[in-house]
Design a protein around this motif. Sequence first.
Motif, PDB file in Angstrom:
ATOM      1  N   ASP A  62       0.853  -1.190   0.000  1.00  0.00           N
ATOM      2  CA  ASP A  62       0.000   0.000   0.000  1.00  0.00           C
ATOM      3  C   ASP A  62       0.892   1.243   0.000  1.00  0.00           C
ATOM      4  OD1 ASP A  62      -2.310   1.512   0.030  1.00  0.00           O
ATOM      5  OD2 ASP A  62      -2.959   0.871   2.018  1.00  0.00           O
ATOM      6  N   PHE A  63       0.256   2.398  -0.059  1.00  0.00           N
ATOM      7  CA  PHE A  63       0.965   3.664   0.020  1.00  0.00           C
ATOM      8  C   PHE A  63       0.983   4.148   1.459  1.00  0.00           C
ATOM      9  CE2 PHE A  63      -0.852   3.613  -4.273  1.00  0.00           C
ATOM     10  CZ  PHE A  63       0.316   3.752  -5.011  1.00  0.00           C
ATOM     11  N   ILE A  64       2.059   4.801   1.840  1.00  0.00           N
ATOM     12  CA  ILE A  64       2.172   5.432   3.152  1.00  0.00           C
ATOM     13  C   ILE A  64       2.140   6.939   2.917  1.00  0.00           C
ATOM     14  CG2 ILE A  64       3.658   5.829   5.139  1.00  0.00           C
ATOM     15  CD1 ILE A  64       4.816   3.023   4.625  1.00  0.00           C
ATOM     16  N   ILE A  65       1.228   7.612   3.581  1.00  0.00           N
ATOM     17  CA  ILE A  65       1.122   9.065   3.444  1.00  0.00           C
ATOM     18  C   ILE A  65       2.226   9.707   4.264  1.00  0.00           C
ATOM     19  CG2 ILE A  65      -0.311  11.096   3.880  1.00  0.00           C
ATOM     20  CD1 ILE A  65      -2.753   9.181   3.457  1.00  0.00           C
ATOM     21  N   GLU A  66       3.076  10.453   3.579  1.00  0.00           N
ATOM     22  CA  GLU A  66       4.188  11.140   4.236  1.00  0.00           C
ATOM     23  C   GLU A  66       3.751  12.519   4.722  1.00  0.00           C
ATOM     24  OE1 GLU A  66       7.103   9.649   4.750  1.00  0.00           O
ATOM     25  OE2 GLU A  66       6.707   7.883   3.510  1.00  0.00           O
ATOM     26  N   SER A  67       2.976  13.218   3.874  1.00  0.00           N
ATOM     27  CA  SER A  67       2.458  14.533   4.253  1.00  0.00           C
ATOM     28  C   SER A  67       1.323  14.920   3.311  1.00  0.00           C
ATOM     29  CB  SER A  67       3.553  15.606   4.212  1.00  0.00           C
ATOM     30  OG  SER A  67       4.064  15.763   2.908  1.00  0.00           O
ATOM     31  N   GLU A  68       0.478  15.827   3.793  1.00  0.00           N
ATOM     32  CA  GLU A  68      -0.615  16.345   2.964  1.00  0.00           C
ATOM     33  C   GLU A  68      -0.303  17.788   2.623  1.00  0.00           C
ATOM     34  OE1 GLU A  68      -5.464  16.950   2.959  1.00  0.00           O
ATOM     35  OE2 GLU A  68      -4.551  15.484   4.294  1.00  0.00           O
ATOM     36  N   LEU A  69      -0.440  18.131   1.359  1.00  0.00           N
ATOM     37  CA  LEU A  69      -0.180  19.496   0.921  1.00  0.00           C
ATOM     38  C   LEU A  69      -1.392  20.368   1.200  1.00  0.00           C
ATOM     39  CD1 LEU A  69       1.865  17.690  -0.644  1.00  0.00           C
ATOM     40  CD2 LEU A  69       1.718  19.338  -2.480  1.00  0.00           C
ATOM     41  N   SER A  70      -1.137  21.633   1.451  1.00  0.00           N
ATOM     42  CA  SER A  70      -2.244  22.580   1.590  1.00  0.00           C
ATOM     43  C   SER A  70      -2.879  22.751   0.212  1.00  0.00           C
ATOM     44  CB  SER A  70      -1.736  23.935   2.096  1.00  0.00           C
ATOM     45  OG  SER A  70      -0.968  24.579   1.079  1.00  0.00           O
ATOM     46  N   GLN A  71      -4.076  23.308   0.162  1.00  0.00           N
ATOM     47  CA  GLN A  71      -4.742  23.538  -1.117  1.00  0.00           C
ATOM     48  C   GLN A  71      -3.895  24.443  -2.002  1.00  0.00           C
ATOM     49  OE1 GLN A  71      -7.659  21.877  -2.019  1.00  0.00           O
ATOM     50  NE2 GLN A  71      -6.956  22.563  -4.015  1.00  0.00           N
ATOM     51  N   GLN A  72      -3.285  25.456  -1.395  1.00  0.00           N
ATOM     52  CA  GLN A  72      -2.441  26.392  -2.144  1.00  0.00           C
ATOM     53  C   GLN A  72      -1.222  25.656  -2.728  1.00  0.00           C
ATOM     54  OE1 GLN A  72      -0.862  29.647   0.154  1.00  0.00           O
ATOM     55  NE2 GLN A  72      -0.103  30.719  -1.647  1.00  0.00           N
ATOM     56  N   GLN A  73      -0.587  24.789  -1.940  1.00  0.00           N
ATOM     57  CA  GLN A  73       0.551  24.024  -2.437  1.00  0.00           C
ATOM     58  C   GLN A  73       0.131  23.094  -3.581  1.00  0.00           C
ATOM     59  OE1 GLN A  73       1.462  22.366   1.444  1.00  0.00           O
ATOM     60  NE2 GLN A  73       3.487  23.332   1.411  1.00  0.00           N
ATOM     61  N   ALA A  74      -1.016  22.426  -3.416  1.00  0.00           N
ATOM     62  CA  ALA A  74      -1.503  21.512  -4.445  1.00  0.00           C
ATOM     63  C   ALA A  74      -1.782  22.275  -5.739  1.00  0.00           C
ATOM     64  CB  ALA A  74      -2.764  20.790  -3.964  1.00  0.00           C
ATOM     65  N   ASP A  75      -2.383  23.447  -5.626  1.00  0.00           N
ATOM     66  CA  ASP A  75      -2.670  24.261  -6.807  1.00  0.00           C
ATOM     67  C   ASP A  75      -1.376  24.690  -7.504  1.00  0.00           C
ATOM     68  OD1 ASP A  75      -5.395  24.019  -6.346  1.00  0.00           O
ATOM     69  OD2 ASP A  75      -5.583  26.004  -5.419  1.00  0.00           O
ATOM     70  N   GLN A  76      -0.348  25.019  -6.707  1.00  0.00           N
ATOM     71  CA  GLN A  76       0.942  25.414  -7.289  1.00  0.00           C
ATOM     72  C   GLN A  76       1.586  24.240  -8.030  1.00  0.00           C
ATOM     73  OE1 GLN A  76       3.029  26.863  -3.841  1.00  0.00           O
ATOM     74  NE2 GLN A  76       2.297  28.950  -4.107  1.00  0.00           N
ATOM     75  N   ILE A  77       1.494  23.047  -7.464  1.00  0.00           N
ATOM     76  CA  ILE A  77       2.049  21.848  -8.112  1.00  0.00           C
ATOM     77  C   ILE A  77       1.315  21.606  -9.423  1.00  0.00           C
ATOM     78  CG2 ILE A  77       2.317  19.330  -7.950  1.00  0.00           C
ATOM     79  CD1 ILE A  77       4.201  20.833  -6.070  1.00  0.00           C
ATOM     80  N   ARG A  78      -0.015  21.650  -9.404  1.00  0.00           N
ATOM     81  CA  ARG A  78      -0.798  21.437 -10.627  1.00  0.00           C
ATOM     82  C   ARG A  78      -0.426  22.453 -11.706  1.00  0.00           C
ATOM     83  NH1 ARG A  78      -4.737  21.047  -6.929  1.00  0.00           N
ATOM     84  NH2 ARG A  78      -5.327  18.911  -6.466  1.00  0.00           N
ATOM     85  N   LYS A  79      -0.310  23.715 -11.292  1.00  0.00           N
ATOM     86  CA  LYS A  79       0.024  24.762 -12.255  1.00  0.00           C
ATOM     87  C   LYS A  79       1.399  24.502 -12.850  1.00  0.00           C
ATOM     88  CE  LYS A  79       0.360  29.764 -12.676  1.00  0.00           C
ATOM     89  NZ  LYS A  79       0.272  31.049 -12.004  1.00  0.00           N
ATOM     90  N   ARG A  80       2.356  24.135 -12.014  1.00  0.00           N
ATOM     91  CA  ARG A  80       3.718  23.881 -12.486  1.00  0.00           C
ATOM     92  C   ARG A  80       3.744  22.681 -13.435  1.00  0.00           C
ATOM     93  NH1 ARG A  80       7.609  23.101  -7.798  1.00  0.00           N
ATOM     94  NH2 ARG A  80       6.850  20.983  -7.864  1.00  0.00           N
ATOM     95  N   LEU A  81       3.027  21.618 -13.092  1.00  0.00           N
ATOM     96  CA  LEU A  81       3.014  20.420 -13.931  1.00  0.00           C
ATOM     97  C   LEU A  81       2.246  20.638 -15.233  1.00  0.00           C
ATOM     98  CD1 LEU A  81       2.427  17.669 -11.229  1.00  0.00           C
ATOM     99  CD2 LEU A  81       4.573  18.227 -12.369  1.00  0.00           C
ATOM    100  N   ASN A  82       1.148  21.370 -15.182  1.00  0.00           N
ATOM    101  CA  ASN A  82       0.335  21.604 -16.378  1.00  0.00           C
ATOM    102  C   ASN A  82       0.976  22.580 -17.348  1.00  0.00           C
ATOM    103  OD1 ASN A  82      -1.690  19.832 -15.635  1.00  0.00           O
ATOM    104  ND2 ASN A  82      -2.841  21.397 -14.553  1.00  0.00           N
ATOM    105  N   SER A  83       1.795  23.500 -16.840  1.00  0.00           N
ATOM    106  CA  SER A  83       2.388  24.503 -17.724  1.00  0.00           C
ATOM    107  C   SER A  83       3.738  24.059 -18.265  1.00  0.00           C
ATOM    108  CB  SER A  83       2.528  25.834 -16.985  1.00  0.00           C
ATOM    109  OG  SER A  83       3.452  25.705 -15.933  1.00  0.00           O
ATOM    110  N   LYS A  84       4.265  22.976 -17.772  1.00  0.00           N
ATOM    111  CA  LYS A  84       5.587  22.518 -18.201  1.00  0.00           C
ATOM    112  C   LYS A  84       5.584  22.163 -19.680  1.00  0.00           C
ATOM    113  CE  LYS A  84       9.358  20.262 -16.127  1.00  0.00           C
ATOM    114  NZ  LYS A  84       9.788  20.259 -14.815  1.00  0.00           N
ATOM    115  N   HIS A  85       6.482  22.732 -20.408  1.00  0.00           N
ATOM    116  CA  HIS A  85       6.695  22.489 -21.849  1.00  0.00           C
ATOM    117  C   HIS A  85       5.504  22.931 -22.700  1.00  0.00           C
ATOM    118  CE1 HIS A  85      10.416  20.390 -21.203  1.00  0.00           C
ATOM    119  NE2 HIS A  85       9.856  19.574 -20.372  1.00  0.00           N
ATOM    120  N   ASN A  86       4.598  23.732 -22.221  1.00  0.00           N
ATOM    121  CA  ASN A  86       3.463  24.165 -23.058  1.00  0.00           C
ATOM    122  C   ASN A  86       3.805  25.433 -23.802  1.00  0.00           C
ATOM    123  OD1 ASN A  86       1.977  22.026 -22.207  1.00  0.00           O
ATOM    124  ND2 ASN A  86       0.873  23.172 -20.659  1.00  0.00           N
TER     125      ASN A  86
END
Length: 86
Positions: A62-86
């Motif tokens: 199974d997966f072990i949860i190491e940490s939960e990101l705040s909503q702001q952190q999660a949004d920043q990760i999504r933005k960074r991943l979605n904009s990469k190489h676009n």
Amino acid sequence: MIRPLTEIEKRAQTAVKKLRDESLLQGNPFMIYHKSLPKGKYYMEYPDGKMKIVSVSRKLNDFIIESELSQQQADQIRKRLNSKHN
């Protein structure tokens, strides 16, 4: 400087995005590898918008949860991943 994506890399990126969208729409989490995370750690994105950093436990199968990101952190990760190489 970031090099442009090759045609096959663009197709792979499109396929992964489609798989991610389908997984989340079906109510399943989606695991994201990113080289900025330490070895053996991954982002796990959930349909409710939450994102956690997880590791894999072969012992527990199974997966072990190491940490939960705040909503702001999660949004920043999504933005960074979605904009990469676009």
